[in-house]
Write a protein that holds these residues in place. Sequence first.
Motif, PDB file in Angstrom:
ATOM      1  N   ARG A 191      -1.521  62.223  -6.090  1.00  0.00           N
ATOM      2  CA  ARG A 191      -0.193  61.747  -6.466  1.00  0.00           C
ATOM      3  C   ARG A 191       0.154  60.567  -5.570  1.00  0.00           C
ATOM      4  NH1 ARG A 191       3.379  65.603  -4.998  1.00  0.00           N
ATOM      5  NH2 ARG A 191       1.784  66.613  -3.768  1.00  0.00           N
ATOM      6  N   VAL A 192       0.872  59.594  -6.130  1.00  0.00           N
ATOM      7  CA  VAL A 192       1.182  58.358  -5.423  1.00  0.00           C
ATOM      8  C   VAL A 192       2.620  57.975  -5.732  1.00  0.00           C
ATOM      9  CG1 VAL A 192       0.474  55.946  -5.092  1.00  0.00           C
ATOM     10  CG2 VAL A 192      -1.232  57.642  -5.792  1.00  0.00           C
ATOM     11  N   TRP A 193       3.364  57.492  -4.701  1.00  0.00           N
ATOM     12  CA  TRP A 193       4.730  57.033  -4.937  1.00  0.00           C
ATOM     13  C   TRP A 193       5.150  56.072  -3.837  1.00  0.00           C
ATOM     14  CZ3 TRP A 193       3.513  61.956  -3.305  1.00  0.00           C
ATOM     15  CH2 TRP A 193       4.049  62.385  -2.089  1.00  0.00           C
ATOM     16  N   PRO A 194       6.101  55.174  -4.151  1.00  0.00           N
ATOM     17  CA  PRO A 194       6.627  54.259  -3.130  1.00  0.00           C
ATOM     18  C   PRO A 194       7.492  55.039  -2.155  1.00  0.00           C
ATOM     19  CG  PRO A 194       7.793  53.957  -5.206  1.00  0.00           C
ATOM     20  CD  PRO A 194       6.714  54.965  -5.456  1.00  0.00           C
ATOM     21  N   TRP A 195       7.512  54.574  -0.902  1.00  0.00           N
ATOM     22  CA  TRP A 195       8.214  55.321   0.142  1.00  0.00           C
ATOM     23  C   TRP A 195       8.702  54.343   1.207  1.00  0.00           C
ATOM     24  CZ3 TRP A 195       5.292  59.850   2.983  1.00  0.00           C
ATOM     25  CH2 TRP A 195       6.208  60.667   3.639  1.00  0.00           C
ATOM     26  N   SER A 196       9.956  54.454   1.576  1.00  0.00           N
ATOM     27  CA  SER A 196      10.506  53.636   2.666  1.00  0.00           C
ATOM     28  C   SER A 196      10.530  54.475   3.929  1.00  0.00           C
ATOM     29  CB  SER A 196      11.927  53.173   2.341  1.00  0.00           C
ATOM     30  OG  SER A 196      11.903  52.268   1.274  1.00  0.00           O
ATOM     31  N   THR A 197      10.051  53.891   5.018  1.00  0.00           N
ATOM     32  CA  THR A 197      10.059  54.572   6.310  1.00  0.00           C
ATOM     33  C   THR A 197      10.764  53.675   7.313  1.00  0.00           C
ATOM     34  OG1 THR A 197       8.016  53.610   7.194  1.00  0.00           O
ATOM     35  CG2 THR A 197       7.777  55.534   5.737  1.00  0.00           C
ATOM     36  N   PRO A 198      11.085  54.202   8.487  1.00  0.00           N
ATOM     37  CA  PRO A 198      11.675  53.348   9.519  1.00  0.00           C
ATOM     38  C   PRO A 198      10.748  52.203   9.938  1.00  0.00           C
ATOM     39  CG  PRO A 198      11.955  55.666  10.082  1.00  0.00           C
ATOM     40  CD  PRO A 198      11.062  55.612   8.880  1.00  0.00           C
ATOM     41  N   HIS A 199       9.449  52.354   9.641  1.00  0.00           N
ATOM     42  CA  HIS A 199       8.473  51.325  10.010  1.00  0.00           C
ATOM     43  C   HIS A 199       8.173  50.350   8.885  1.00  0.00           C
ATOM     44  CE1 HIS A 199       7.908  53.696  13.581  1.00  0.00           C
ATOM     45  NE2 HIS A 199       7.620  54.760  12.836  1.00  0.00           N
ATOM     46  N   GLY A 200       8.840  50.519   7.746  1.00  0.00           N
ATOM     47  CA  GLY A 200       8.630  49.588   6.641  1.00  0.00           C
ATOM     48  C   GLY A 200       8.261  50.285   5.347  1.00  0.00           C
ATOM     49  N   GLU A 201       7.905  49.466   4.366  1.00  0.00           N
ATOM     50  CA  GLU A 201       7.558  49.966   3.036  1.00  0.00           C
ATOM     51  C   GLU A 201       6.110  50.464   3.033  1.00  0.00           C
ATOM     52  OE1 GLU A 201       9.829  50.121   0.423  1.00  0.00           O
ATOM     53  OE2 GLU A 201      11.167  49.606   2.076  1.00  0.00           O
ATOM     54  N   VAL A 202       5.932  51.671   2.539  1.00  0.00           N
ATOM     55  CA  VAL A 202       4.602  52.253   2.421  1.00  0.00           C
ATOM     56  C   VAL A 202       4.453  52.846   1.030  1.00  0.00           C
ATOM     57  CG1 VAL A 202       4.415  52.756   4.894  1.00  0.00           C
ATOM     58  CG2 VAL A 202       5.265  54.515   3.339  1.00  0.00           C
ATOM     59  N   VAL A 203       3.256  53.270   0.737  1.00  0.00           N
ATOM     60  CA  VAL A 203       2.986  54.026  -0.474  1.00  0.00           C
ATOM     61  C   VAL A 203       2.462  55.373  -0.012  1.00  0.00           C
ATOM     62  CG1 VAL A 203       1.577  54.151  -2.554  1.00  0.00           C
ATOM     63  CG2 VAL A 203       2.541  51.964  -1.838  1.00  0.00           C
ATOM     64  N   ALA A 204       3.060  56.427  -0.516  1.00  0.00           N
ATOM     65  CA  ALA A 204       2.611  57.772  -0.181  1.00  0.00           C
ATOM     66  C   ALA A 204       1.416  58.122  -1.053  1.00  0.00           C
ATOM     67  CB  ALA A 204       3.742  58.768  -0.398  1.00  0.00           C
ATOM     68  N   LEU A 205       0.421  58.721  -0.433  1.00  0.00           N
ATOM     69  CA  LEU A 205      -0.784  59.160  -1.129  1.00  0.00           C
ATOM     70  C   LEU A 205      -0.984  60.633  -0.781  1.00  0.00           C
ATOM     71  CD1 LEU A 205      -3.406  58.580  -2.733  1.00  0.00           C
ATOM     72  CD2 LEU A 205      -4.435  57.821  -0.576  1.00  0.00           C
TER      73      LEU A 205
END
Length: 144
Positions: free
Chosen positions: A75-89
């Motif tokens: 499963r994959v989705w966009p994700w915002s973290t305190p360290h920036g934009e990531v993609v969750a895998l």
Amino acid sequence: MHPTTVEVEASLQLVAPDSVTLPVRSSLRYDPTDPYAVHVLFHPDGGSGDPVGWSFARDLLVSGLNEATGIGDVRVWPWSTPHGEVVALALSSPDGNALFEVPRAILVRFLRRTFAAVPTGEESRYLDVDAAVGRLLGPTPRPE
């Protein structure tokens, strides 16, 4: 001329149950002879041993840049973290589950390079159907 394999070294972040992240040496790989798939290789510490690999559809990563996608093992989705934009895998297997953060910018650059090698809609031109059928119908190795 055949397109070359695209490989990008990346440090993915393993998200531990307490939300702490741990770096994992990894690489993203795209082989034009397997044009519909991308591969994530996790390299063990110290470089000894074979990498552990996961393969899944290139389109899954593309969709996951902007919306939650995938069911089952990947499963994959966009994700915002305190360290920036990531993609969750999120990866699941009978042995367990793992959640990784992939820097979005690295994933976008990797995907652009894969589409430069094999554009969308051109994948079938790079498939060697005869070789694939030969592997499927060839002799099965006998257990020792």
